[in-house]
Scaffold this motif. Sequence first.
Motif, PDB file in Angstrom:
ATOM      1  N   VAL A 166       0.843  -1.204   0.000  1.00 43.11           N
ATOM      2  CA  VAL A 166       0.000   0.000   0.000  1.00 43.11           C
ATOM      3  C   VAL A 166       0.875   1.250   0.000  1.00 43.11           C
ATOM      4  N   PHE A 167       1.869   1.283   0.882  1.00 44.11           N
ATOM      5  CA  PHE A 167       2.765   2.445   0.906  1.00 44.11           C
ATOM      6  C   PHE A 167       3.489   2.619  -0.425  1.00 44.11           C
ATOM      7  N   ALA A 168       3.860   1.504  -1.054  1.00 39.58           N
ATOM      8  CA  ALA A 168       4.603   1.584  -2.313  1.00 39.58           C
ATOM      9  C   ALA A 168       3.784   2.224  -3.430  1.00 39.58           C
ATOM     10  N   ARG A 169       2.455   2.185  -3.318  1.00 39.18           N
ATOM     11  CA  ARG A 169       1.619   2.851  -4.316  1.00 39.18           C
ATOM     12  C   ARG A 169       1.655   4.369  -4.179  1.00 39.18           C
ATOM     13  N   HIS A 170       2.029   4.832  -3.004  1.00 47.98           N
ATOM     14  CA  HIS A 170       1.912   6.266  -2.729  1.00 47.98           C
ATOM     15  C   HIS A 170       3.239   6.940  -2.369  1.00 47.98           C
ATOM     16  N   PHE A 171       4.290   6.151  -2.122  1.00 47.32           N
ATOM     17  CA  PHE A 171       5.584   6.721  -1.729  1.00 47.32           C
ATOM     18  C   PHE A 171       6.715   5.996  -2.466  1.00 47.32           C
ATOM     19  N   GLU A 172       7.777   6.752  -2.756  1.00 49.90           N
ATOM     20  CA  GLU A 172       8.909   6.189  -3.491  1.00 49.90           C
ATOM     21  C   GLU A 172       9.791   5.298  -2.627  1.00 49.90           C
ATOM     22  N   ARG A 173       9.886   5.609  -1.337  1.00 45.59           N
ATOM     23  CA  ARG A 173      10.821   4.896  -0.474  1.00 45.59           C
ATOM     24  C   ARG A 173      10.130   4.423   0.806  1.00 45.59           C
ATOM     25  N   LEU A 174      10.484   3.223   1.232  1.00 45.23           N
ATOM     26  CA  LEU A 174       9.939   2.659   2.461  1.00 45.23           C
ATOM     27  C   LEU A 174      11.048   1.923   3.200  1.00 45.23           C
ATOM     28  N   GLN A 175      11.259   2.296   4.453  1.00 43.96           N
ATOM     29  CA  GLN A 175      12.218   1.614   5.320  1.00 43.96           C
ATOM     30  C   GLN A 175      11.452   0.903   6.430  1.00 43.96           C
ATOM     31  N   VAL A 176      11.913  -0.296   6.769  1.00 46.23           N
ATOM     32  CA  VAL A 176      11.266  -1.110   7.800  1.00 46.23           C
ATOM     33  C   VAL A 176      12.208  -1.215   8.989  1.00 46.23           C
ATOM     34  N   SER A 177      11.745  -0.829  10.159  1.00 47.51           N
ATOM     35  CA  SER A 177      12.594  -0.844  11.346  1.00 47.51           C
ATOM     36  C   SER A 177      12.735  -2.257  11.900  1.00 47.51           C
ATOM     37  N   PRO A 178      13.788  -2.511  12.674  1.00 48.86           N
ATOM     38  CA  PRO A 178      13.831  -3.758  13.438  1.00 48.86           C
ATOM     39  C   PRO A 178      12.661  -3.802  14.424  1.00 48.86           C
ATOM     40  N   ARG A 180      10.732  -4.293  17.929  1.00 45.83           N
ATOM     41  CA  ARG A 180      11.030  -4.037  19.340  1.00 45.83           C
ATOM     42  C   ARG A 180       9.763  -4.238  20.143  1.00 45.83           C
ATOM     43  N   GLN A 181       9.825  -5.066  21.152  1.00 44.27           N
ATOM     44  CA  GLN A 181       8.661  -5.341  21.999  1.00 44.27           C
ATOM     45  C   GLN A 181       7.424  -5.668  21.166  1.00 44.27           C
ATOM     46  N   LYS A 182       7.636  -6.562  20.178  1.00 44.54           N
ATOM     47  CA  LYS A 182       6.556  -7.048  19.320  1.00 44.54           C
ATOM     48  C   LYS A 182       5.875  -5.925  18.528  1.00 44.54           C
ATOM     49  N   SER A 183       6.649  -4.885  18.229  1.00 41.95           N
ATOM     50  CA  SER A 183       6.150  -3.755  17.446  1.00 41.95           C
ATOM     51  C   SER A 183       7.173  -3.430  16.363  1.00 41.95           C
ATOM     52  N   ARG A 184       6.737  -2.702  15.340  1.00 40.48           N
ATOM     53  CA  ARG A 184       7.621  -2.326  14.241  1.00 40.48           C
ATOM     54  C   ARG A 184       7.142  -1.002  13.653  1.00 40.48           C
ATOM     55  N   VAL A 185       8.080  -0.285  13.028  1.00 42.98           N
ATOM     56  CA  VAL A 185       7.776   0.995  12.387  1.00 42.98           C
ATOM     57  C   VAL A 185       8.127   0.920  10.904  1.00 42.98           C
ATOM     58  N   LEU A 186       7.281   1.509  10.068  1.00 43.94           N
ATOM     59  CA  LEU A 186       7.538   1.723   8.649  1.00 43.94           C
ATOM     60  C   LEU A 186       7.756   3.220   8.438  1.00 43.94           C
ATOM     61  N   ARG A 187       8.844   3.565   7.729  1.00 46.95           N
ATOM     62  CA  ARG A 187       9.147   4.976   7.462  1.00 46.95           C
ATOM     63  C   ARG A 187       9.018   5.209   5.959  1.00 46.95           C
ATOM     64  N   ALA A 188       8.050   6.035   5.568  1.00 52.14           N
ATOM     65  CA  ALA A 188       7.790   6.306   4.152  1.00 52.14           C
ATOM     66  C   ALA A 188       8.186   7.729   3.806  1.00 52.14           C
ATOM     67  N   THR A 189       8.853   7.896   2.662  1.00 47.79           N
ATOM     68  CA  THR A 189       9.237   9.221   2.167  1.00 47.79           C
ATOM     69  C   THR A 189       9.057   9.255   0.654  1.00 47.79           C
ATOM     70  N   GLY A 190       9.076  10.448   0.108  1.00 52.38           N
ATOM     71  CA  GLY A 190       8.939  10.615  -1.335  1.00 52.38           C
ATOM     72  C   GLY A 190       7.527  10.386  -1.827  1.00 52.38           C
ATOM     73  N   PRO A 191       6.582  11.237  -1.434  1.00 51.59           N
ATOM     74  CA  PRO A 191       5.190  11.043  -1.877  1.00 51.59           C
ATOM     75  C   PRO A 191       5.069  11.087  -3.389  1.00 51.59           C
ATOM     76  N   ILE A 192       4.294  10.164  -3.932  1.00 51.16           N
ATOM     77  CA  ILE A 192       4.061  10.083  -5.369  1.00 51.16           C
ATOM     78  C   ILE A 192       2.793  10.866  -5.696  1.00 51.16           C
ATOM     79  N   ARG A 193       2.938  11.885  -6.517  1.00 49.64           N
ATOM     80  CA  ARG A 193       1.793  12.735  -6.852  1.00 49.64           C
ATOM     81  C   ARG A 193       1.522  12.687  -8.339  1.00 49.64           C
ATOM     82  N   ALA A 194       0.241  12.689  -8.664  1.00 43.85           N
ATOM     83  CA  ALA A 194      -0.132  12.720 -10.079  1.00 43.85           C
ATOM     84  C   ALA A 194       0.242  14.069 -10.670  1.00 43.85           C
ATOM     85  N   SER A 195       0.649  14.074 -11.953  1.00 47.81           N
ATOM     86  CA  SER A 195       1.018  15.323 -12.612  1.00 47.81           C
ATOM     87  C   SER A 195      -0.174  16.262 -12.754  1.00 47.81           C
TER      88      SER A 195
END
Length: 393
Positions: A166-178, A180-195
């Motif tokens: 889902v994030f890949a449809r809307h952002f150019e870059r996605l990083q997945v954190s290690p 921790r305590q049965k939780s995780r973070v996704l960091r999305a940058t580079g929003p993809i915008r229609a011309s």
Amino acid sequence: MISDPLAPEIPEFDPAAFDFAALRRFPDVEASNLFAVDASDRLILDEAAASLPTERLVVIEDRYGALTLGAAALFGATGIRVHQDALSGEAALALNADKLGLADRYRSFPLGEELLSGATLVLLQLPRSLAALDEVADAIARFADPAVVVVAGGRLKHMTPAMNEVFARHFERLQVSPARQKSRVLRATGPIRASEPAIPAWPHVSRHEDLGLNVCAHGAAFAGTTIDIGTRYLLEFLDRMKPGAVRAIDLGCGTGVLAAALAQRRPGLRVIASDQSAAAVASARATMIANGLADRVTVVRDDALGSQADASSELILLNPPFHIGSSVHAGIALKLFADAARVLRPGGELWTVWNTHLGYRPALTRMVGETHQVGRNAKFTVTVSVRRQSPAA
């Protein structure tokens, strides 16, 4: 940074005075196995720490205030824009903020441009629904600053690889954190915008020819544009519901299917569709417009039936949720039963569909009045409860 001499002064807050454990869920259901904060809240804040404070911070789906108030108390964030789908979450955040003296640090907004315009950092508690995540990610990509950083987290047991897609449809870059305590973070940058400005993807609309209804749904609305099987079963009983009623309520209306079908079938009824979910309310309003019923069905966002007067309705329809977050818990259903009993006139009827294994009939009898089973299939039971003449002792 040049400060605005006309801006109101924000009082200092001692970070040492902030305690996650002091946050409450109230007025949402509270119980020993239901929590206002979890490890994913702390992880999101820790992962975003390098970007805090920022003047253009947005927080989305903060359940009871941990992200908003954590950012304010621990990092000095001000002017925080917040969107929460659940009205009970908004109320809990407000109460927690008042208790901590942080009510001036944030404002609440609907999901959309006013919430996200120019945002440089978005903290997001991941919704479990992929459709809800898609609508949120789409809105961030449309309206936030091109340099926006999205820090989205959740519990591992509720996260799936499909969220990355889902994030890949809307952002150019996605990083997945290690983890921790049965939780995780996704960091999305580079929003993809229609011309070119795109037609909004939400709400979605589906036509149900068997019912003669168009159903509209925003991403976070339960069942989307489908009609869940419990609601479909309750629809079979519309013609038997409280003859002569002039005012009816679809409590927990979702996309508004029951309210719309009832209004179509019984033109003389005044119908209210009520839900605490912002997505459900927006969906139900769109459903009424799509079926030419906007002048006959009033859609309201409400915590249970808090805005409805005592003894003001002859008929209430209810397909209650049996999950609170990820927990199976009867608390929300019991809250809805109690409010239905208050709002029904003596002799009024509450028609409820519920998963048979939940065994709600004794509670309905105790809280509302004499309750009869009127239908049962392999999974669901439909009951009608007749409001007793005086409240139960």
